[in-house]
Design a protein around this motif. Sequence first.
Motif, mmCIF file in Angstrom:
data_model
loop_
_atom_site.group_PDB
_atom_site.id
_atom_site.type_symbol
_atom_site.label_atom_id
_atom_site.label_comp_id
_atom_site.label_asym_id
_atom_site.label_seq_id
_atom_site.Cartn_x
_atom_site.Cartn_y
_atom_site.Cartn_z
ATOM 1 N N MET A 1 -4.887 -4.186 -6.393
ATOM 2 C CA MET A 1 -3.580 -4.120 -5.777
ATOM 3 C C MET A 1 -3.774 -4.052 -4.266
ATOM 4 N N SER A 2 -3.107 -4.862 -3.530
ATOM 5 C CA SER A 2 -3.298 -4.870 -2.086
ATOM 6 C C SER A 2 -2.287 -3.970 -1.399
ATOM 7 N N SER A 3 -2.670 -3.533 -0.209
ATOM 8 C CA SER A 3 -1.765 -2.710 0.583
ATOM 9 C C SER A 3 -0.598 -3.560 1.056
ATOM 10 N N ILE A 4 0.517 -2.906 1.281
ATOM 11 C CA ILE A 4 1.691 -3.608 1.778
ATOM 12 C C ILE A 4 2.206 -2.894 3.004
ATOM 13 N N ASN A 5 3.086 -3.526 3.709
ATOM 14 C CA ASN A 5 3.736 -2.907 4.850
ATOM 15 C C ASN A 5 4.803 -1.960 4.299
ATOM 16 N N ALA A 6 4.345 -0.864 3.708
ATOM 17 C CA ALA A 6 5.224 0.022 2.958
ATOM 18 C C ALA A 6 6.023 0.972 3.834
ATOM 19 N N SER A 11 4.844 3.151 13.646
ATOM 20 C CA SER A 11 4.246 2.176 14.546
ATOM 21 C C SER A 11 2.734 2.172 14.377
ATOM 22 N N ALA A 12 2.122 1.076 14.771
ATOM 23 C CA ALA A 12 0.670 0.928 14.637
ATOM 24 C C ALA A 12 -0.036 2.028 15.417
ATOM 25 N N GLY A 13 -1.156 2.463 14.885
ATOM 26 C CA GLY A 13 -1.954 3.488 15.550
ATOM 27 C C GLY A 13 -2.391 4.556 14.568
ATOM 28 N N THR A 14 -2.935 5.620 15.122
ATOM 29 C CA THR A 14 -3.426 6.739 14.331
ATOM 30 C C THR A 14 -2.412 7.871 14.364
ATOM 31 N N GLY A 45 -6.887 15.172 8.606
ATOM 32 C CA GLY A 45 -6.618 13.847 8.076
ATOM 33 C C GLY A 45 -5.834 13.004 9.043
ATOM 34 N N ALA A 46 -5.736 11.738 8.693
ATOM 35 C CA ALA A 46 -4.999 10.800 9.532
ATOM 36 C C ALA A 46 -4.466 9.649 8.691
ATOM 37 N N ILE A 47 -3.384 9.098 9.172
ATOM 38 C CA ILE A 47 -2.809 7.880 8.619
ATOM 39 C C ILE A 47 -3.040 6.802 9.669
ATOM 40 N N GLU A 48 -3.758 5.769 9.290
ATOM 41 C CA GLU A 48 -4.008 4.652 10.201
ATOM 42 C C GLU A 48 -3.028 3.541 9.842
ATOM 43 N N VAL A 49 -2.294 3.069 10.833
ATOM 44 C CA VAL A 49 -1.369 1.962 10.612
ATOM 45 C C VAL A 49 -1.874 0.766 11.409
ATOM 46 N N THR A 54 0.125 -2.252 7.815
ATOM 47 C CA THR A 54 -0.534 -1.742 6.617
ATOM 48 C C THR A 54 -1.070 -0.334 6.873
ATOM 49 N N PRO A 55 -0.633 0.646 6.070
ATOM 50 C CA PRO A 55 -1.118 2.012 6.259
ATOM 51 C C PRO A 55 -2.340 2.322 5.400
ATOM 52 N N SER A 56 -3.171 3.227 5.881
ATOM 53 C CA SER A 56 -4.256 3.783 5.090
ATOM 54 C C SER A 56 -4.364 5.261 5.447
ATOM 55 N N VAL A 57 -4.893 6.038 4.504
ATOM 56 C CA VAL A 57 -4.954 7.488 4.669
ATOM 57 C C VAL A 57 -6.369 7.968 4.390
#
Length: 184
Positions: A1-6, A11-14, A45-49, A54-57
């Motif tokens: 399953m791929s990440s989506i622009n959920a 905004s982009a960044g950390t 922790g951090a959320i990278e956008v 696309t977000p990642s945690v």
Amino acid sequence: MSSINALPLLSAGTWNIDPVHSTVGFSVRHLMVSKVRGEFTTFTGAIEVAEDGTPSVRAEIDVTSINTGNDQRDAHIRSADFFDAEKYPTATYVSTAVEADGDDFVVHGDFTLKGVTRPVDLKLEFNGVNPGMGHGPVAGFEATTVLNRKDFGIDIEMPLETGGTVVGDKITLTLEVEAGLASA
């Protein structure tokens, strides 16, 4: 399953998790009739956008920081019977994908506890973004999941004479997270 622009409002960044305004809590059945609740007081922790949204945690929990309000119980949970915190002091979560689920989201990822890594999905409620109080925007989230402690090698059995066990197998994790956008 791929990440989506959920999470299009991020905004982009950390986005760094603010431990002062966040909580990593849990509950577990005790003596088959009640629940013990607690929290981990030290985590990062951090959320990278990404630029495409696309977000990642990624998050780390210091399992030695467990607090159930009872020092004796906390020491037992840190022991080899449960977390073996001397050998495995950190639990980690790394997302693999985020997908929409109605008005909410599901974060798919890998959770490592006591040296065992398993896929874990977090049901995520995105509470929006606020401009903050002079230090940049903040975003809020609530995430929950239910884990089976035995899946992570925490398989101590403490049976009750009347049936059942002292500690249940299912652990409910609840994360209340506030994250701030790191300055460029």
